[in-house]
Every structure is written in C-alpha cells, then in structure tokens.
Design an enzyme around this catalytic site. Structure first.
Site, short mmCIF file in Angstrom:
data_model
loop_
_atom_site.label_atom_id
_atom_site.label_comp_id
_atom_site.label_asym_id
_atom_site.label_seq_id
_atom_site.Cartn_x
_atom_site.Cartn_y
_atom_site.Cartn_z
CG HIS A 236 -6.16 -1.70 0.71
ND1 HIS A 236 -7.18 -1.00 0.09
CD2 HIS A 236 -5.13 -0.83 0.83
CE1 HIS A 236 -6.76 0.23 -0.16
NE2 HIS A 236 -5.53 0.36 0.29
CG ASP B 257 -2.02 1.00 1.21
OD1 ASP B 257 -2.47 1.38 0.11
OD2 ASP B 257 -2.46 1.43 2.30
CG HIS C 230 -5.37 3.85 -3.35
ND1 HIS C 230 -4.00 3.98 -3.31
CD2 HIS C 230 -5.72 3.26 -2.16
CE1 HIS C 230 -3.55 3.52 -2.13
NE2 HIS C 230 -4.59 3.07 -1.44
CG HIS D 70 -7.79 -1.26 -4.06
ND1 HIS D 70 -8.91 -0.69 -3.47
CD2 HIS D 70 -7.52 -2.37 -3.35
CE1 HIS D 70 -9.29 -1.44 -2.44
NE2 HIS D 70 -8.46 -2.45 -2.34
#
Length: 367
Positions: free
Chosen positions: A274, A174, A257, A260
């Site tokens: 994540h 991340d 993101h 994602h």
C-alpha cells in the site's frame, strides 16, 4: 452541519512501548473480560501463547481466530458470526492493516469496543475510523467509515522492528504523503476522512509527521535492518502509525491515495505494498500541483535514501499499457474518492499525463 465544522479525531489511547503482547489483558480488560482475537496467521501461535497467558492471569476468556488473508464483506460477516457465537464483549485485532481493518469493521457491526495491535508498521490503518474493504479478487471495493476510532492502539516497538524492513519502509511511504494530502485538502477546504473540514491540528500533526520521518526515517530503517528498536525507531513508529493516521483523518486525503486506489486495478502491481503505491501517487500529486523543484527533489531524495520504490518499474510494472493507466486515472477521479480534495479541478486526462510525467521524473532521478 455547518460548512465550517472542523474536526480532530484519534484513538482514545495510543501506547508505544515494549512487551505489550504479554500485557494485552491490561488494556483490553478495561473494555471487556472476554476477548475475540482476530490474528494474522504468522503471529497466531505467539499471540495465543503470550496474550493468552495474559488473559488467563487476569481471569478473562479469549478466542483466537485466524484472519483469512483478504478483508472482504464475507470475511467481516464470518467474524461477526464468530463474535456472536462466542459471547465475547471486546474485539482485538493483531496483525497487518487488513486484519486490523477487519477487527474494526467487525467491532462496528457487533457494537463492541476494539483493541488494535499492529505487527507491522506498514500503514497508518491502526488509528483510523475507517476500514478499506476489497473484493475477493483484490480490487478496491469501498471505504467503510466508522463512527468511532479504535479504543486502544498498542504499538510494540520490538515486534514492529522485527518485521521485514520492507513493511516498515512501506509505512514510511504511506506517512510521507500525509502532509501533502492534508495541505491540499486544507487549501481546498475539502472534506477530511470523517466528512468534516480539515482542522489546524490535523494539518499541524500531518506536518509533524513529515518532519519526523525526514529527520529519523533513515536512522530507523537502518536499525530495523538489524531487527532492533532504538529511539529513532520509536519516533518513526509514532509518526507512521499515530501522526500519519490522525493527520490523514483530521487533515484529509487528496490525489496520492486516490491514485493508489486506481492502481489496485493493475494486476502486476498487486505485490506492491500500500505505502509503496502511495509514494508513486504522491509523486503524481506533486506533478499535478506543479510543486517547486526543491520540494520534489527533497521527496525523491528521501524515497531513494530509505529504499522505497521510485519508478513504476521498481513497483513491479511489467509493461505500461495506455488503456490500463487510462483506467487508473479514471478510477482515481471516481465520485466519492479523494481527488476532489485537490485545490484545482482535476480530470482523468490530467491524472494520466501526470502519471507519465511522475514516472519520467522518477526515472530521471533514479540513478
């Protein structure tokens, strides 16, 4: 507000150390003497014992309540009700990202201070003024932008180092995207996570995050494999939780993101963390940016070195279905998501092509 209003936002306090669970009341007591503690199931007993003792010693009241696995609006409402009934005046979240986001959201609706205690360093969620809310089927619902960051974030290196390595490494994943997303957003002069412009400090902190994990990430991962905390682990925790959180919030997010979020709609990827999906989003972003080969190779080498999944197959994808991934690309470009922070206009078709190219690149470098 003027076009050039820039921001740096962060928790009031970020504490990295050891034995913080049995000193919890020292930090929560500044804000209230009656704590409503939302806990992940696996740490509930330990928290009740260690933090509970700390509250008793301080003469404070506490309620420990189990988090029900998914952050939905219903779950947030349930805790708001619980807070109201208990008469608590400070909320504490102890657990993973979804538990912490629930504590932040409940504190927002209840107008109470919040203390955040991550048990896994798998995302930068602890520091941000944001809760990511999901539907009950696990798909992405919405971002809840909060007016304040958490009051205190407590990062206990021993607890974070004793969690499974996969979670620790997902946090590194991340954090790996933080600088590249902040850089894109800064070039575009897009909006950061508090809907203001990216600041120099945001970009600088994001760059420091990247430099720190490249330098210490592998050492830290090897220590965490042994369940131990070392200075490299503490530096990496600071990077994955604080530098990444503040860097993302003040610097802004971009394609990684957004992709994602699109990927949350693929059922066979539901078991991927994540940060693992963000890494694939980052590779796709680098393709979209036409990043120099050297930069892509540095990123891929690091991904392999720390043992993050590289290809879609590594992430658990059973079969590549065009319509599914067209939908991922479509969702990634949704109005209000962060794809708009890319320096050049990006269409769903661009994203779809880049996903295939990123996966092919990942397979090329895989062995």
């Amino acid at each position: 507000m003027g076009k050039s209003v820039k921001s740096v936002t962060s928790p009031k306090k970020f504490i990295v150390g050891h034995h913080l669970l049995n000193e919890l009341s020292i930090y929560s007591g500044i804000y209230g003497d009656h704590a409503y503690v939302i806990c992940d199931e696996f740490i509930l007993d330990r928290a009740h014992k260690e933090a509970g003792k700390s509250f008793e010693k301080a003469g404070h009241q506490s309620e420990f309540v189990k988090f029900n696995y998914q952050i939905t609006q219903e779950e947030i409402d349930r805790h708001c009700e619980g807070v109201k009934k208990s008469g608590a005046n400070v909320i504490v979240g102890i657990g993973g990202g979804k538990t912490l986001d629930t504590a932040k959201a409940a504190a927002y609706y209840a107008h109470l201070p919040v203390v955040i205690f991550p048990t896994i360093a798998s995302t930068d969620a602890p520091c941000t003024a944001l809760s990511v809310i999901y539907n009950s089927d696990g798909s992405f619902d919405r971002y809840l932008f909060l007016p304040e960051n958490p009051d205190v974030v407590l990062a206990d290196a021993d607890i974070l180092a004793s969690a499974p390595t996969r979670f620790f490494v997902a946090g590194i994943g991340d954090a790996l995207a933080t600088y590249f997303e902040a850089r894109a957003c800064y070039q575009k002069n897009g909006n950061n996570l508090v809907n203001l412009k990216p600041s120099l400090a945001g970009l600088g902190i994001a760059k420091m995050c990247y430099d720190t994990i490249l330098e210490y990430g592998l050492q830290a991962k090897i220590a965490v494999d042994q369940g131990i905390s070392t200075p490299a682990v503490e530096k990496t925790i600071e990077a994955t939780i604080y530098l990444s959180g503040v860097g993302a919030e003040s610097g802004g997010l971009a394609a990684a993101h957004a992709i994602h979020n699109g990927m949350t709609a693929v059922p066979s990827l539901h078991h991927a963390q994540h940060g693992e999906k963000v890494v694939f989003g980052l590779l796709t972003q680098l393709v979209l940016e036409s990043a120099p080969t050297e930069e892509i190779e540095t990123v891929i080498h690091f991904i392999k070195e720390v043992g993050l999944p590289l290809t879609l197959k590594d992430l658990g994808l059973d079969e590549f279905k065009e319509e599914e991934w067209r939908k991922v690309a479509e969702d990634a470009c949704a109005e209000g998501d962060t794809m708009g922070n890319m320096p050049h206009p990006v269409t769903p078709d661009d994203v779809y092509q880049a996903i295939i190219a990123a996966n092919a690149l990942a397979e090329y470098y895989h062995d």
